[in-house]
Scaffold this motif. Structure first.
Motif, short mmCIF file in Angstrom:
data_model
loop_
_atom_site.label_atom_id
_atom_site.label_comp_id
_atom_site.label_asym_id
_atom_site.label_seq_id
_atom_site.Cartn_x
_atom_site.Cartn_y
_atom_site.Cartn_z
N GLU A 135 0.83 -1.20 0.00
CA GLU A 135 0.00 0.00 0.00
C GLU A 135 0.87 1.26 0.00
OE1 GLU A 135 -2.81 -0.19 3.20
OE2 GLU A 135 -4.02 -1.72 2.21
N ARG A 136 1.94 1.24 0.75
CA ARG A 136 2.83 2.40 0.79
C ARG A 136 3.49 2.62 -0.58
NH1 ARG A 136 6.66 0.86 4.32
NH2 ARG A 136 5.09 0.76 5.95
N ALA A 137 3.91 1.53 -1.21
CA ALA A 137 4.54 1.65 -2.53
C ALA A 137 3.56 2.14 -3.59
CB ALA A 137 5.12 0.30 -2.95
N MET A 138 2.30 1.76 -3.47
CA MET A 138 1.30 2.12 -4.48
C MET A 138 0.54 3.41 -4.14
SD MET A 138 1.79 -0.19 -6.69
CE MET A 138 0.40 -0.02 -7.78
N SER A 139 0.82 4.00 -2.99
CA SER A 139 0.08 5.19 -2.56
C SER A 139 0.36 6.41 -3.44
CB SER A 139 0.38 5.51 -1.09
OG SER A 139 1.74 5.87 -0.95
N ASP A 140 1.45 6.40 -4.20
CA ASP A 140 1.69 7.51 -5.13
C ASP A 140 0.70 7.49 -6.30
OD1 ASP A 140 3.83 8.37 -3.63
OD2 ASP A 140 5.34 7.39 -4.88
N TYR A 141 0.14 6.32 -6.57
CA TYR A 141 -0.75 6.16 -7.71
C TYR A 141 -2.22 6.09 -7.33
CZ TYR A 141 3.73 4.64 -9.61
OH TYR A 141 5.05 4.55 -9.96
N TYR A 142 -2.52 5.56 -6.13
CA TYR A 142 -3.90 5.27 -5.76
C TYR A 142 -4.20 5.73 -4.35
CZ TYR A 142 -3.21 2.24 -9.76
OH TYR A 142 -2.89 1.77 -11.00
N SER A 143 -5.45 6.13 -4.12
CA SER A 143 -5.94 6.45 -2.78
C SER A 143 -6.69 5.22 -2.28
CB SER A 143 -6.88 7.65 -2.81
OG SER A 143 -6.21 8.79 -3.29
N PHE A 144 -6.21 4.64 -1.22
CA PHE A 144 -6.80 3.40 -0.72
C PHE A 144 -8.02 3.70 0.14
CE2 PHE A 144 -2.56 2.19 -1.87
CZ PHE A 144 -2.74 0.95 -2.42
N ASP A 145 -9.10 2.94 -0.12
CA ASP A 145 -10.30 2.98 0.71
C ASP A 145 -10.93 1.59 0.66
OD1 ASP A 145 -12.76 2.96 -1.23
OD2 ASP A 145 -11.36 4.39 -2.12
N PRO A 146 -11.67 1.23 1.69
CA PRO A 146 -12.21 -0.14 1.76
C PRO A 146 -13.21 -0.49 0.67
CG PRO A 146 -12.45 1.01 3.87
CD PRO A 146 -11.95 2.00 2.89
N ALA A 147 -13.77 0.48 -0.01
CA ALA A 147 -14.80 0.18 -1.00
C ALA A 147 -14.27 0.11 -2.42
CB ALA A 147 -15.90 1.23 -0.92
N GLY A 148 -13.32 0.97 -2.78
CA GLY A 148 -12.93 1.07 -4.18
C GLY A 148 -11.51 0.73 -4.52
N GLU A 208 -11.70 -0.31 -8.22
CA GLU A 208 -13.00 -0.04 -8.85
C GLU A 208 -13.14 1.46 -9.03
OE1 GLU A 208 -17.70 -0.36 -7.74
OE2 GLU A 208 -16.37 -1.92 -6.99
N SER A 209 -13.54 1.87 -10.24
CA SER A 209 -13.75 3.30 -10.51
C SER A 209 -14.97 3.46 -11.41
CB SER A 209 -12.51 3.90 -11.19
OG SER A 209 -12.31 3.30 -12.45
#
Length: 133
Positions: A92-105, A121-122
């Motif tokens: 999650e830390r490595a991918m946080s530059d690209y994506y905002s993590f949330d439990p639904a999407g 999911e978008s």
């Protein structure tokens, strides 16, 4: 008389032309939604490979449509299963530059020891398409 014939022809042809236009627009929207899902999945896979050095992709899955079953909307779903020695938080830390993590999407879930599933999911570019009804 020819004037009335022209009006009659227009009254018959106009609804057919509008129906053809509507169907073509819906098909165009479906194609664009599927293309957006493909781009999203490819980008997710590229980002994972770029940021996780020891990644091994197990499977790649994508879907376009009304994923929640409620409402009239179209979503783009990308799920990539992979293996790595990294922990869930490190991923999650490595991918946080690209994506905002949330439990639904957008989230990473450990399937079993060392195997993870990245779920993204978008909303589709044509969210009110017939595919979402």
């Amino acid at each position: 008389m020819t004037y009335l014939k022209r009006i009659g022809i227009v009254l018959i042809v106009l609804p057919v032309a509008l129906m053809i236009f509507l169907i073509a627009f819906e098909v165009f929207g479906m194609c664009m939604n599927h293309a957006a899902t493909s781009r999203q999945t490819e980008k997710l896979q590229d980002n994972l490979v770029r940021e996780i050095p020891d990644i091994e992709i197990v499977s790649v899955y994508s879907e376009t449509g009304n994923l929640s079953g409620t409402g009239n909307h179209v979503d783009c779903l990308s799920v990539i299963q992979f293996s790595t020695d990294m922990e869930e938080r490190e991923i999650e830390r490595a991918m946080s530059d690209y994506y905002s993590f949330d439990p639904a999407g957008c989230y990473v879930k450990e399937i079993e020891d060392g195997y993870y599933s990245f779920y993204l999911e978008s909303s589709a570019p044509f969210p009110d398409n017939i595919e979402g009804h």
